[in-house]
Scaffold this active site. Structure first.
Site: not given
Length: 379
Positions: A128, A213, A242
């Site tokens: 994702f 990532d 985040k």
């Protein structure tokens, strides 16, 4: 202040739970009715230092009184200071700042194409990387992709930790190998050091770029500032978001000094990227991720992992540091609801996968309390 609960208040992009939060401190949230919740989701691995941590709070407040926005036509001090901190942690790197993980992935795709002049991307099944068009194109979850196809062409997917399949997929047309050190949304599956080493070797062999990532796994979440530090493989770039500003919106493509810069003025941009208020908060986050705190993340992660493994109905525990999942013998949704009713917030990463990403500052007592609640729910 009134609380809006009408289902049509915003576009229905999220299946929100029926609770409205109004304040938080540390690992705790308070809802509009005054009930307290132990937060073991942390905004989906975002509020790493806990809610309203004094360091980023003070930094943002000071900067709010000085300067909010200038655009990227000019320099600001917080942006330059954050760039210095990230470069030092990485061992020499230059950032592109944006506002989210999806934007950071979009930047990585454009950067890899610009550097190599190639279109090919190799990513992983069950990965994702975001919901914008390019990020969705490299996300290996067909259910998320189907409604928006056709997507960006030239993307191949292989299974996590299958080095032979990766070798077969990477070739002279590959610009980018894109991997998560720990697949977060895909079930919290860690990549092996051997798999990442194979990816590094293939990128070097074919002149491709290796990007990790670390939107979810970075910023201390696995017990080191970058997750790749534990795996012995240095990427050409990482993406961050985040936890970088502890809940304020930020994203970053961080390109190693040893890799080509690629971009030239006008190739890419972001109106709000490098915002001074957000960058000031992010500087405070970087400074707060001390060796002592990172070591504590490892200890609390071990405590939580061992405790999860002893709970009834938990079939497997996966993850690193405080990015953990328990595979259940029942649907995770029912466990999440029952835990919330008892004052504990947890998430999912699959139909039967319970995800726990508490703040990095969580205490031993708070871990034990969460385990006690989960034991009641799973009994």
């Amino acid at each position: 202040m009134s609380t809006i609960t009408a289902p049509g208040a915003v576009l229905p992009t999220y299946a929100r739970q029926d609770v409205t939060f109004v304040s938080g401190e540390g690992a705790w949230l308070v809802d509009a009715e005054g009930s307290r919740y132990l937060d073991f989701l942390a905004g989906i691995a975002v509020v790493g230092l806990g809610h309203c941590h004094p360091a980023p709070l003070a930094a943002a407040e000071i900067q709010l009184r000085r300067l909010w926005h200038t655009s990227n036509l000019y320099w600001t001090e917080p942006m330059q200071l954050l760039a210095e901190r990230l470069s030092e942690r990485f061992g020499g790197a230059r950032p592109f700042f944006c506002n989210s993980g999806g934007e950071a992935i979009e930047a990585a795709i454009k950067w890899a194409r610009r550097v190599t002049g190639r279109p090919g991307i190799v990513a992983l099944h069950d990965s994702f990387h975001g919901r914008t068009l390019g990020a969705l194109s490299v996300t290996g979850q067909p259910a998320k992709r189907a409604a928006f196809e056709p997507l960006v062409p030239g993307v191949s997917f292989v299974a996590l930790n299958d080095a032979e399949a990766l070798a077969a997929a990477v070739g002279p047309g590959t610009a980018l190998i894109l991997l998560e050190p720990v697949q977060g949304e895909g079930g919290v599956h860690p990549a092996s050091a051997e798999f990442l080493a194979a990816a590094r070797a293939l990128a070097d062999q074919h002149g491709a770029l290796l990007v990790l990532d670390e939107v979810q796994a970075g910023m201390g979440r696995t017990g080191t500032f970058f997750a790749w530090e534990q795996l012995g493989v240095r990427p050409d770039a990482v993406t961050l978001a985040k936890g970088l500003a502890n809940g304020l919106p930020i994203g970053c493509l961080l390109v190693a000094d040893s890799a080509p810069a690629g971009f030239e003025p006008g190739d890419h941009g972001s109106t709000f990227g490098g915002n001074p208020v957000v960058c000031a908060a992010a500087c405070a986050v970087c400074d707060s991720l001390t060796p002592e705190l990172l070591a504590e993340v490892g200890r609390r992660g071990e405590q939580l992992s061992l405790g999860l493994g002893k709970l009834p109905g938990v079939l497997e525990v996966r993850g690193r540091g405080l990015l953990l999942a328990g595979e259940l013998g029942r649907p995770a949704a029912t466990v999440i609801e029952a835990a919330r009713e008892r004052g504990l917030l947890v998430g999912s990463a699959g139909e039967r996968t319970l995800r726990l990403t508490p703040p990095l500052v969580v205490t031993s007592a708070e871990v034990e309390r969460a385990l006690t609640i989960l034991e009641e729910v799973l009994a």
